[in-house]
Design a protein around this motif. Structure first.
Motif, short mmCIF file in Angstrom:
data_model
loop_
_atom_site.label_atom_id
_atom_site.label_comp_id
_atom_site.label_asym_id
_atom_site.label_seq_id
_atom_site.Cartn_x
_atom_site.Cartn_y
_atom_site.Cartn_z
N VAL A 117 0.84 -1.20 0.00
CA VAL A 117 0.00 0.00 0.00
C VAL A 117 0.88 1.25 0.00
CG1 VAL A 117 -1.71 1.34 1.28
CG2 VAL A 117 -1.93 -1.14 1.14
N LYS A 118 1.95 1.21 0.76
CA LYS A 118 2.85 2.37 0.79
C LYS A 118 3.47 2.61 -0.59
CE LYS A 118 6.74 4.52 3.13
NZ LYS A 118 7.93 4.34 3.96
N GLN A 119 3.91 1.52 -1.18
CA GLN A 119 4.53 1.64 -2.51
C GLN A 119 3.55 2.22 -3.53
OE1 GLN A 119 5.33 -2.16 -4.38
NE2 GLN A 119 5.48 -1.01 -6.32
N LYS A 120 2.30 1.77 -3.47
CA LYS A 120 1.31 2.23 -4.44
C LYS A 120 0.72 3.60 -4.06
CE LYS A 120 1.13 -1.49 -7.16
NZ LYS A 120 1.84 -1.44 -8.45
N SER A 121 1.16 4.13 -2.94
CA SER A 121 0.70 5.46 -2.53
C SER A 121 1.68 6.55 -2.98
CB SER A 121 0.56 5.53 -1.00
OG SER A 121 -0.42 4.61 -0.56
N ARG A 122 2.69 6.14 -3.69
CA ARG A 122 3.75 7.08 -4.05
C ARG A 122 3.86 7.22 -5.56
NH1 ARG A 122 6.71 7.24 0.71
NH2 ARG A 122 8.78 7.71 -0.05
N HIS A 129 5.32 11.07 4.00
CA HIS A 129 4.53 10.26 4.94
C HIS A 129 3.22 9.76 4.34
CE1 HIS A 129 2.60 14.16 4.91
NE2 HIS A 129 1.53 13.56 5.39
N VAL A 130 2.86 10.28 3.18
CA VAL A 130 1.51 10.01 2.65
C VAL A 130 1.34 8.53 2.35
CG1 VAL A 130 0.00 10.36 0.66
CG2 VAL A 130 1.16 12.33 1.72
N VAL A 131 0.22 7.99 2.83
CA VAL A 131 -0.05 6.57 2.55
C VAL A 131 -1.57 6.36 2.60
CG1 VAL A 131 0.24 5.91 4.98
CG2 VAL A 131 0.55 4.19 3.19
N GLY A 132 -2.04 5.53 1.70
CA GLY A 132 -3.47 5.18 1.70
C GLY A 132 -3.74 4.05 2.69
N ASP A 133 -5.01 3.67 2.75
CA ASP A 133 -5.37 2.56 3.65
C ASP A 133 -5.41 1.23 2.92
OD1 ASP A 133 -5.88 4.00 6.17
OD2 ASP A 133 -7.35 5.05 4.93
N LEU A 134 -5.85 1.26 1.70
CA LEU A 134 -5.83 0.03 0.92
C LEU A 134 -5.81 0.34 -0.57
CD1 LEU A 134 -9.36 -1.68 1.18
CD2 LEU A 134 -8.83 0.59 1.99
N ALA A 153 -0.91 11.25 -7.82
CA ALA A 153 -1.59 10.01 -7.45
C ALA A 153 -1.40 9.67 -5.98
CB ALA A 153 -1.07 8.86 -8.33
N MET A 154 -1.02 10.65 -5.18
CA MET A 154 -0.76 10.35 -3.76
C MET A 154 -1.97 10.70 -2.89
SD MET A 154 3.30 11.30 -3.56
CE MET A 154 3.51 10.70 -1.89
N PRO A 155 -2.43 9.75 -2.09
CA PRO A 155 -3.69 9.89 -1.34
C PRO A 155 -3.48 10.70 -0.06
CG PRO A 155 -2.73 7.73 -0.93
CD PRO A 155 -1.81 8.43 -1.90
N LEU A 156 -3.59 12.02 -0.19
CA LEU A 156 -3.31 12.91 0.94
C LEU A 156 -4.20 12.60 2.14
CD1 LEU A 156 -2.87 16.38 -0.83
CD2 LEU A 156 -1.15 14.62 -0.35
N ALA A 157 -5.43 12.16 1.86
CA ALA A 157 -6.38 11.89 2.95
C ALA A 157 -6.51 10.40 3.23
CB ALA A 157 -7.74 12.50 2.59
#
Lengths: 466, 466
Positions: free
Chosen positions: B23-28, B43-48, B85-89
């Motif tokens: 998830v971290k990798q795909k949040s970047r 620090h930005v990371v999604g939940d899934l 494409a980074m999920p800020l929220a």
């Protein structure tokens, strides 16, 4: 006087025509667009028409003509407007119409004999691989590709690709020289300019290699504007839309479209100026969005029209066909060739309209020129006298609008083609006796002619190429 | 906090990934090109990560996310440079990589799902009918076409076709809205701007229709110049050669090519600036003639090189790959995005070189912009502090060179995309709860944000479209 009987004997086996009516017909082009040239050239006629079927026959013809000191003037389909193919010194009209084969087609390029009709060439390349020539004149249905290279300058497609003057729009030319033992030369790169738009004065083209572009099912559209300058601004802006693929953008001022485009008249309003567009199907949606925003009225769309029967393609309303249609209705009309230099081109168009009004009805062809979109003018002229025509030319030039004068039959006076030392040296090499299309290159005929005079030329001299 | 367990249950049957490392990798994305964004977004990371396989699954995901009030940030291949494409929220990263089919190919157009890699798309259209996309980023081998439309602006091909902002360079987009019952909308013409370069803030693209151009076997060439401004003048002139078909023209100032283009280093001289060119084979001859006349030194030609093994294609030296190669050698390097407006673009380039020297090594991408050829700058910056970076930006703006700031992750601050009332109204319609890629559109987050401020934007506001 040359001994034509002996010449004919030397050409045994090659198609020769000396029926005076046919020779006269093949000695003419569309010079009658100009009342000046009509007066000057109406009497011009060759002695015989020779029709070689291949390069070997061209070589035989040139060797024999050279031996007998007979002039040779090459002819494609005779659709030039300045007497390009008219044999001022008589002699042989070299009719290249039977050298009409497409030799090779590859991605982005075609090799062909000079006499192939451009529409036929396009049909072959389209069937082969969805390709077509980048550029063609409005006479594509009758003009030959060799004639276009030797006597043309641009046309439909120039909004995308510029003109024949531009590097890359001709790839290679093969020519035969006019000598005791004619040689064949392959020209490419800057050397192409030795022969492009030189009317066959320094070699006979026997093969052309031309770049190809993708052939789309171009959609013809006519857009109406109540105001001429609105039409001009729209056409200019459309030409600058980088994502909208067009092949043709022209404007014709009211009331000429209604008065002269008789087959399209039912779609037109007399008070509207018209923009003639050819747009790629996959750009049509973007084009319609743009046209809507710019408040253009779509008065004709070939893709949705009820009945196309009898309607010519849009490109046969453009370029010299605009003049042709006007001439058919009003034989007193002739035309000019005007350049409106970037970036003040719109102002210059407005100024000329203001100064000359309906005596010189507006007709602009939008093209790429040195990378910028500008209008090249082919305005109609309601002809009165040669003096007034010269005055109209002078008015243009005084306002900073160079004229490529279509009422002159020499290369230099027409203003398209600059002669320089390199060009003259090549002429001495390829045609030492001056037998190729005599009378068309002043710098050759008159050693005192100052070809260094500052003037705008479409095809620049060769010395700059270094 | 949303109930992720319930959300997951609602998505039963759809591919879900919640392994934190993945998830971290795909949040970047490539936000780390910017030291500023690296600090702000690391620090930005999604939940899934949710990976729909078709539009029906996209609709299910959006309905479920809407029901649970969970944010959704779409992701193509994650090659954006500004955190697009980074999920800020947090919430769902909507990975569209499995929607990767080319649906239809026709003359001049292709229909595809958003996740198809652009190089793969080009391979399919080339095999089908010798066609390819007009435009692609330097990341074509990894980037998706949907991501390019949603987060890109132009690239290789822009010298011919302009950018994604231009009418005609996207034909149609199909999107799914973020509502209780998501709708599908088909957008074309000016409506495309609602979604182009909007980072997925107002709809998830599920289908694109793009124009195609002919696919030639482009020849990679590198041309060396001892003087940087000579390279700039040459590249500009080449871009204005209407008959020479190029797909890419870029200049990189010495010593960056030698220092950073390691695989090509053996061909380069450290003191030479380099022009990177992709030219059509049928224009190569004209290109070589032009380059010879302009005194460019051909230091590399892919068509005659002895050994291409290990050499990347020329386009992977250009656009953001220039920066990438520099970064790999010198991690302190970052970059800017600069516009040098026509017609003073050369002077402005010279002026910025004079003012900033080797702190901001020159890198220009020549493109068509509103019909004119101009350089778009992607200069490298030897980064020291954020304050100095802002100063460098200010210096550019004071000299009349607008900056599209790649060190900002919001649409408006990046300066590419203008928000206006039409855009906001569409956002209210397509994403009333503001759940699509939250945090990227300031005008949505902050009702007091003045989006009417005068500023140069690449993608203009929609109100002008009328």
């Amino acid at each position: 006087m040359a001994d034509l009987a002996k010449l004919k004997a030397d050409l045994a086996g090659i198609a020769i025509e000396d029926n005076p009516a046919i020779v006269k017909q093949k000695s003419r082009d569309f010079f009658w667009y100009s009342p000046v040239l009509k007066r000057q050239l109406d009497h011009v006629v060759g002695d015989l028409v020779v029709t070689p079927k291949d390069e070997a026959e061209v070589i035989r013809v040139l060797a024999a003509a050279h031996a007998h000191g007979v002039a040779v003037t090459p002819r494609g389909a005779g659709t030039g407007n300045y007497g390009q193919a008219m044999p001022l010194a008589g002699g042989i009209v070299l009719n290249l119409a039977e050298m009409n084969k497409v030799t090779a087609i590859a991605p982005g390029r075609v090799v062909a004999e000079p006499g192939v009709i451009m529409a036929k060439l396009d049909a072959e390349t389209r069937a082969h691989s969805g390709q077509e020539l980048r550029l063609h004149p409005s006479t594509a249905n009758t003009a030959s590709v060799g004639g276009f290279v030797a006597g043309g300058s641009g046309g439909v497609g120039s909004i995308r690709w510029g003109g024949l003057r531009d590097l890359g729009n001709v790839i290679r030319l093969r020519i035969v020289t006019m000598e005791a033992s004619p040689r064949t030369l392959e020209l490419s790169r800057f050397d192409l300019h030795k022969v492009s738009h030189a009317y066959g004065t320094n070699g006979i083209i026997t093969e052309v290699e031309m770049p190809l572009a993708p052939a789309y099912d171009w959609v013809d559209v006519l857009v109406g504007f109540d105001d001429w300058m609105d039409a001009v601004r729209y056409a200019d802006a459309l030409g600058n839309e980088d994502g909208i693929l067009t092949k043709e953008i022209a404007t014709v001022a009211a009331p000429a479209p209604f008065d002269y485009f008789l087959r399209h008249q039912k779609f037109l309003k007399r008070e509207q100026s018209v923009v003639i567009v050819m747009v790629a199907p996959h750009s049509l949606d973007a084009f319609l969005a743009f046209t809507g925003r710019e408040k253009g009225e779509i008065v004709f769309r070939a893709d949705t029209a009820q009945d196309l029967k009898g309607l010519p393609p849009a490109f046969e309303l453009a370029w010299n066909h605009t003049t042709l249609r006007a001439l058919r209705v009003d034989p007193s009309i002739t035309y000019l060739q005007v350049m409106y230099p970037f970036p003040d081109h719109q102002k210059k168009v407005a100024r000329m309209t203001e100064l000359l009004g309906d005596e010189v009805p507006g007709h602009l062809e939008f093209v790429r020129f040195d990378g910028k979109v500008i209008p090249m003018g082919l305005p109609m002229v309601r002809f009165s006298t040669e003096e007034r025509l010269d005055e109209i030319i002078r008015i243009h030039e005084e306002e900073g609008c160079p004229i490529f004068n279509p009422h002159r039959y020499t290369l230099e006076e027409g203003g398209m083609k600059q002669t320089d030392d390199v060009q003259l040296a090549f002429k001495r090499e390829a045609d030492p006796d001056g037998l190729l299309n005599p009378g068309k290159m002043i710098a050759w005929e008159d050693p005192n002619f100052d070809y260094r005079a500052k003037k705008t030329f479409l095809f620049p001299g060769l010395q700059a190429a270094g």
